[in-house]
Design a protein around this motif. Structure first.
Motif, PDB file in Angstrom:
ATOM      1  N   THR A 274       0.833  -1.190   0.000  1.00  0.00           N
ATOM      2  CA  THR A 274       0.000   0.000   0.000  1.00  0.00           C
ATOM      3  C   THR A 274       0.875   1.249   0.000  1.00  0.00           C
ATOM      4  O   THR A 274       2.065   1.193   0.324  1.00  0.00           O
ATOM      5  N   ASN A 275       0.277   2.353  -0.355  1.00  0.00           N
ATOM      6  CA  ASN A 275       0.984   3.636  -0.422  1.00  0.00           C
ATOM      7  C   ASN A 275       0.191   4.644   0.402  1.00  0.00           C
ATOM      8  O   ASN A 275      -0.527   5.482  -0.135  1.00  0.00           O
ATOM      9  N   ILE A 276       0.290   4.514   1.706  1.00  0.00           N
ATOM     10  CA  ILE A 276      -0.474   5.356   2.629  1.00  0.00           C
ATOM     11  C   ILE A 276       0.360   6.567   3.018  1.00  0.00           C
ATOM     12  O   ILE A 276       1.521   6.436   3.401  1.00  0.00           O
ATOM     13  N   GLY A 277      -0.239   7.744   2.894  1.00  0.00           N
ATOM     14  CA  GLY A 277       0.427   8.978   3.274  1.00  0.00           C
ATOM     15  C   GLY A 277      -0.068   9.472   4.616  1.00  0.00           C
ATOM     16  O   GLY A 277       0.304   8.957   5.672  1.00  0.00           O
ATOM     17  N   PHE A 289      -7.095  17.799   5.780  1.00  0.00           N
ATOM     18  CA  PHE A 289      -7.433  18.020   4.376  1.00  0.00           C
ATOM     19  C   PHE A 289      -6.963  19.394   3.908  1.00  0.00           C
ATOM     20  O   PHE A 289      -6.676  19.592   2.726  1.00  0.00           O
ATOM     21  N   ASN A 290      -6.902  20.341   4.831  1.00  0.00           N
ATOM     22  CA  ASN A 290      -6.547  21.709   4.480  1.00  0.00           C
ATOM     23  C   ASN A 290      -5.075  22.031   4.732  1.00  0.00           C
ATOM     24  O   ASN A 290      -4.677  23.195   4.658  1.00  0.00           O
ATOM     25  N   ALA A 291      -4.283  21.015   5.021  1.00  0.00           N
ATOM     26  CA  ALA A 291      -2.844  21.232   5.193  1.00  0.00           C
ATOM     27  C   ALA A 291      -2.242  21.734   3.880  1.00  0.00           C
ATOM     28  O   ALA A 291      -2.680  21.368   2.796  1.00  0.00           O
ATOM     29  N   THR A 292      -1.242  22.584   3.982  1.00  0.00           N
ATOM     30  CA  THR A 292      -0.683  23.233   2.790  1.00  0.00           C
ATOM     31  C   THR A 292       0.398  22.404   2.101  1.00  0.00           C
ATOM     32  O   THR A 292       0.654  22.599   0.916  1.00  0.00           O
ATOM     33  N   GLU A 293       1.015  21.463   2.823  1.00  0.00           N
ATOM     34  CA  GLU A 293       2.090  20.698   2.191  1.00  0.00           C
ATOM     35  C   GLU A 293       1.528  19.674   1.206  1.00  0.00           C
ATOM     36  O   GLU A 293       0.383  19.256   1.305  1.00  0.00           O
ATOM     37  N   ARG A 294       2.370  19.302   0.263  1.00  0.00           N
ATOM     38  CA  ARG A 294       1.969  18.328  -0.747  1.00  0.00           C
ATOM     39  C   ARG A 294       1.710  16.967  -0.102  1.00  0.00           C
ATOM     40  O   ARG A 294       2.492  16.502   0.721  1.00  0.00           O
ATOM     41  N   ARG A 295       0.598  16.338  -0.478  1.00  0.00           N
ATOM     42  CA  ARG A 295       0.269  15.033   0.074  1.00  0.00           C
ATOM     43  C   ARG A 295       0.966  13.937  -0.727  1.00  0.00           C
ATOM     44  O   ARG A 295       0.937  13.948  -1.942  1.00  0.00           O
TER      45      ARG A 295
END
Length: 305
Positions: A274-277, A289-295
């Motif tokens: 899996t590729n869980i961030g 959801f509103n974090a500014t860094e790239r997910r």
């Protein structure tokens, strides 16, 4: 029950709110699932089905989210194949309230059993990414051993699944992305990597299948690389470009119990990672959801501890 709702399409994730809602009741052929973990794709907030029903009537405030893993708590009339207390995972209906809630009512056919040795967080990360990769490669792309695949976004949630499933099927995989994605794409099994910011995509040469998750100019340039009889598969809407001597197919992923079972078995025996961030609790989901860094990777919300 606690649930996250959206009411204003223009606000995007900033318009999400955690509220109290009544627990859903199962319709015919439904089950109610206590959601333990939910996957979320931010592009859901641009999908018409998030905001309207099948006949285009507004259905807000609606609960987003379509991926889940949890436990069946109730069966609707006529429901067969699942039982109360069973661990399940799957892909919820597009036009109904979704999985960012403590409970969901959904069609039982959209769920598959989740083995006891697979964590709920892992189960919730699989449905959209895994089914999209599976259906794009094997149903629509008709991938065969020995063919070559250009997998865009190879370090992302979908692209990493595309890479792994294609390699297992005996394909040669060329992954793409940003420079920072190179090692991750290679770790997921890409044979080589193209930096879309610095490398010349055209140097790849001819390929049998392009799996497109980007669209636009990258899609157009990729279409020109497809060999005679090859296929451009895209999930970003009707393609603007078509191969000169091949097929162009856009599709919307569908729930499929048998395919979900194939995917989770590969996770169990180590053939698929899996590729869980980001992983957040439901109470903290809106902020995440509103974090500014790239997910990076799949966003999963732990709903029930």
């Amino acid at each position: 029950m606690k649930a996250i709702v959206v009411t204003d399409q223009a606000s995007g994730t900033a318009g999400m709110k955690l509220v109290e809602r009544l627990e859903p009741q199962p319709a015919i052929n439904d089950v109610v699932v206590q959601v333990h973990a939910s996957g979320f794709v931010s592009t859901e907030l641009t999908w018409p089905s998030t905001w309207t029903d099948r006949v285009d009537r507004e259905r807000t405030p609606s609960i987003p989210g379509h991926e889940l893993a949890g436990v069946v708590t109730a069966l609707g009339y006529g429901t067969t194949g699942l039982s109360v207390g069973q661990r399940v995972f799957g892909l919820a209906d597009w036009y109904r309230d979704g999985t960012l809630a403590e409970y969901i009512a959904m069609e039982s056919r959209n769920l598959a059993p989740l083995p006891g040795d697979v964590d709920f967080t892992v189960g919730a990360s699989l449905p959209i990414s895994g089914l999209t990769a599976w259906q794009g490669l094997f149903q629509h792309g008709r991938l065969q051993a020995g063919q070559s695949v250009l997998a865009h976004g190879a370090a992302g949630a979908v692209g990493s699944m595309v890479t792994q499933l294609a390699r297992e099927a005996g394909a040669y995989v060329i992954g793409t992305g940003r420079a920072a994605d190179r090692q991750k794409a290679l770790d997921f099994g890409a044979n080589e990597f193209v930096d879309l910011d610095k490398d010349a995509l055209e140097d790849v040469g001819g390929v049998d299948l392009v799996f497109d998750v980007i669209g636009g100019d990258i899609q157009k340039r990729s279409a020109a690389l497809i060999r005679a009889g090859g296929t451009l598969v895209t999930v970003v809407g009707p393609p603007d470009a078509r191969p000169a001597n091949g097929l162009a197919i856009d599709f919307v992923v569908e729930a499929d119990r048998a395919q979900l079972s194939e995917i989770v078995q590969r996770v169990r025996d180590g053939r698929l990672r899996t590729n869980i961030g980001t992983v957040s609790a439901l109470d903290d989901a809106v902020a995440s959801f509103n974090a500014t860094e790239r997910r990076a990777g799949k966003t999963v919300i732990r709903v029930h501890p």
